[in-house]
Scaffold this motif. Structure first.
Motif, PDB file in Angstrom:
ATOM      1  N   MET A 141       0.838  -1.192   0.000  1.00 51.01           N
ATOM      2  CA  MET A 141       0.000   0.000   0.000  1.00 51.01           C
ATOM      3  C   MET A 141       0.881   1.254   0.000  1.00 51.01           C
ATOM      4  N   GLY A 142       1.934   1.255   0.799  1.00 50.12           N
ATOM      5  CA  GLY A 142       2.856   2.391   0.813  1.00 50.12           C
ATOM      6  C   GLY A 142       3.575   2.556  -0.512  1.00 50.12           C
ATOM      7  N   LEU A 143       3.976   1.436  -1.096  1.00 52.04           N
ATOM      8  CA  LEU A 143       4.615   1.475  -2.419  1.00 52.04           C
ATOM      9  C   LEU A 143       3.651   2.054  -3.447  1.00 52.04           C
ATOM     10  N   GLY A 144       2.391   1.651  -3.368  1.00 54.17           N
ATOM     11  CA  GLY A 144       1.379   2.165  -4.284  1.00 54.17           C
ATOM     12  C   GLY A 144       1.195   3.666  -4.148  1.00 54.17           C
ATOM     13  N   PHE A 145       1.119   4.157  -2.911  1.00 54.10           N
ATOM     14  CA  PHE A 145       0.995   5.602  -2.703  1.00 54.10           C
ATOM     15  C   PHE A 145       2.223   6.335  -3.243  1.00 54.10           C
ATOM     16  N   GLY A 146       3.407   5.755  -3.043  1.00 60.44           N
ATOM     17  CA  GLY A 146       4.628   6.394  -3.521  1.00 60.44           C
ATOM     18  C   GLY A 146       4.713   6.447  -5.034  1.00 60.44           C
ATOM     19  N   VAL A 147       4.449   5.323  -5.687  1.00 61.38           N
ATOM     20  CA  VAL A 147       4.544   5.268  -7.151  1.00 61.38           C
ATOM     21  C   VAL A 147       3.466   6.132  -7.800  1.00 61.38           C
ATOM     22  N   TYR A 148       2.240   5.974  -7.343  1.00 64.09           N
ATOM     23  CA  TYR A 148       1.159   6.775  -7.941  1.00 64.09           C
ATOM     24  C   TYR A 148       1.325   8.257  -7.608  1.00 64.09           C
ATOM     25  N   GLY A 149       1.753   8.548  -6.388  1.00 61.60           N
ATOM     26  CA  GLY A 149       1.982   9.939  -6.012  1.00 61.60           C
ATOM     27  C   GLY A 149       3.070  10.589  -6.851  1.00 61.60           C
ATOM     28  N   SER A 150       4.151   9.878  -7.109  1.00 58.46           N
ATOM     29  CA  SER A 150       5.212  10.453  -7.947  1.00 58.46           C
ATOM     30  C   SER A 150       4.740  10.602  -9.391  1.00 58.46           C
ATOM     31  N   PHE A 151       3.880   9.705  -9.849  1.00 60.39           N
ATOM     32  CA  PHE A 151       3.308   9.823 -11.192  1.00 60.39           C
ATOM     33  C   PHE A 151       2.448  11.081 -11.294  1.00 60.39           C
ATOM     34  N   VAL A 152       1.601  11.298 -10.314  1.00 62.49           N
ATOM     35  CA  VAL A 152       0.721  12.469 -10.327  1.00 62.49           C
ATOM     36  C   VAL A 152       1.547  13.748 -10.282  1.00 62.49           C
ATOM     37  N   VAL A 153       2.547  13.795  -9.430  1.00 57.76           N
ATOM     38  CA  VAL A 153       3.371  14.995  -9.315  1.00 57.76           C
ATOM     39  C   VAL A 153       4.141  15.240 -10.609  1.00 57.76           C
ATOM     40  N   SER A 154       4.704  14.189 -11.200  1.00 55.76           N
ATOM     41  CA  SER A 154       5.545  14.389 -12.378  1.00 55.76           C
ATOM     42  C   SER A 154       4.763  14.754 -13.632  1.00 55.76           C
ATOM     43  N   PHE A 155       3.515  14.314 -13.754  1.00 54.89           N
ATOM     44  CA  PHE A 155       2.777  14.580 -14.982  1.00 54.89           C
ATOM     45  C   PHE A 155       1.699  15.647 -14.851  1.00 54.89           C
ATOM     46  N   PHE A 156       1.270  15.957 -13.642  1.00 58.26           N
ATOM     47  CA  PHE A 156       0.156  16.874 -13.528  1.00 58.26           C
ATOM     48  C   PHE A 156       0.443  18.109 -12.688  1.00 58.26           C
ATOM     49  N   LEU A 157       1.275  18.012 -11.680  1.00 59.36           N
ATOM     50  CA  LEU A 157       1.512  19.172 -10.830  1.00 59.36           C
ATOM     51  C   LEU A 157       2.727  19.985 -11.266  1.00 59.36           C
ATOM     52  N   ILE A 158       3.825  19.314 -11.636  1.00 60.80           N
ATOM     53  CA  ILE A 158       5.020  20.054 -12.033  1.00 60.80           C
ATOM     54  C   ILE A 158       4.781  20.844 -13.318  1.00 60.80           C
ATOM     55  N   PRO A 159       4.254  20.235 -14.379  1.00 59.65           N
ATOM     56  CA  PRO A 159       4.066  21.006 -15.619  1.00 59.65           C
ATOM     57  C   PRO A 159       2.709  21.698 -15.702  1.00 59.65           C
ATOM     58  N   LEU A 160       2.155  22.119 -14.558  1.00 65.02           N
ATOM     59  CA  LEU A 160       0.826  22.710 -14.544  1.00 65.02           C
ATOM     60  C   LEU A 160       0.669  23.888 -15.507  1.00 65.02           C
ATOM     61  N   PRO A 161       1.620  24.821 -15.604  1.00 64.16           N
ATOM     62  CA  PRO A 161       1.433  25.906 -16.578  1.00 64.16           C
ATOM     63  C   PRO A 161       1.310  25.387 -18.014  1.00 64.16           C
ATOM     64  N   PHE A 162       2.016  24.302 -18.308  1.00 65.39           N
ATOM     65  CA  PHE A 162       1.956  23.739 -19.652  1.00 65.39           C
ATOM     66  C   PHE A 162       0.617  23.059 -19.900  1.00 65.39           C
ATOM     67  N   TRP A 163       0.128  22.259 -18.927  1.00 67.76           N
ATOM     68  CA  TRP A 163      -1.121  21.528 -19.119  1.00 67.76           C
ATOM     69  C   TRP A 163      -2.308  22.478 -19.246  1.00 67.76           C
ATOM     70  N   ARG A 164      -2.236  23.660 -18.615  1.00 62.44           N
ATOM     71  CA  ARG A 164      -3.335  24.612 -18.726  1.00 62.44           C
ATOM     72  C   ARG A 164      -3.499  25.100 -20.154  1.00 62.44           C
ATOM     73  N   SER A 165      -2.390  25.234 -20.877  1.00 65.87           N
ATOM     74  CA  SER A 165      -2.476  25.705 -22.254  1.00 65.87           C
ATOM     75  C   SER A 165      -2.513  24.547 -23.248  1.00 65.87           C
ATOM     76  N   PHE A 166      -2.597  23.323 -22.737  1.00 67.96           N
ATOM     77  CA  PHE A 166      -2.562  22.126 -23.585  1.00 67.96           C
ATOM     78  C   PHE A 166      -3.882  21.958 -24.324  1.00 67.96           C
ATOM     79  N   ARG A 167      -3.799  21.721 -25.628  1.00 72.39           N
ATOM     80  CA  ARG A 167      -4.988  21.450 -26.422  1.00 72.39           C
ATOM     81  C   ARG A 167      -5.037  19.970 -26.743  1.00 72.39           C
ATOM     82  N   LEU A 168      -6.174  19.369 -26.546  1.00 72.52           N
ATOM     83  CA  LEU A 168      -6.317  17.945 -26.840  1.00 72.52           C
ATOM     84  C   LEU A 168      -6.098  17.685 -28.322  1.00 72.52           C
ATOM     85  N   GLY A 169      -5.460  16.583 -28.610  1.00 74.24           N
ATOM     86  CA  GLY A 169      -5.240  16.200 -29.997  1.00 74.24           C
ATOM     87  C   GLY A 169      -3.872  16.591 -30.517  1.00 74.24           C
TER      88      GLY A 169
END
Length: 182
Positions: A124-152
């Protein structure tokens, strides 16, 4: 996923002259995980009867990580479908460890008591760590980029991560680094 949607995909692939069975290979990780889950709970009744909540959290994190990988693969138009989830590996090893005494090949390294319980909490701890690092690396760090991201549009998140690291190391502002593509 329903059987009707799988049938529609197969029909569409046939019309395009492509292999209709190939997309179904993407379901292998799903069925592998959901074969291991009841098997582990059957082999370890102490987890089923007394420690199901942490195990359910762990399985939920496996599913969340898989869905996240699929979403990122689709958004970035990655031709490689994510067929591997690192969080499933401990579950597969635990099933193998638990099957040893049943088959009579090897003794269980984790046993059927305290170490199994500790293993579930570790997973369970491993799951929180792996998923948490995934969320931070793809959604929180590049937040300015994702806001201007256009689908497609094709985006490589690994290049974005490299740009973020480069802007951090070089002390250049993120937006300047992103625009220049250095």
């Amino acid at each position: 996923m329903s059987t009707h949607s799988a049938y529609n995909v197969m029909q569409h692939r046939r019309k395009e002259g492509k292999d209709p069975i190939e997309p179904l290979y993407g379901l292998v990780p799903y069925f592998a995980t959901w074969t291991l889950v009841p098997l582990y709970l059957y082999l370890q009744p102490i987890i089923l009867n007394h420690h199901l909540i942490p195990f359910v959290f762990y399985i939920g994190l496996i599913n969340a990580y898989s869905v996240g990988q699929i979403i990122v693969a689709h958004l970035t138009k990655n031709p490689d479908f994510p067929m591997y989830n690192v969080l499933t590996l401990p579950l597969a090893l635990a099933v193998g460890d638990s099957l040893g005494p049943v088959v009579g090949v090897w003794p269980s390294a984790l046993g059927s008591g305290t170490y199994q319980i500790a293993f579930v909490f570790l997973c369970m701890g491993l799951g929180f760590g792996v998923y948490g690092s995934f969320v931070v690396s793809f959604f929180l760090i590049p937040l300015p980029f994702w806001r201007s991201f256009r689908l497609g549009t094709a985006v490589n998140p690994f290049k974005l991560t490299n740009i973020l690291l480069y802007s951090t190391i070089s002390s250049r502002p993120f937006a300047t680094t992103l625009i220049s593509g250095a």
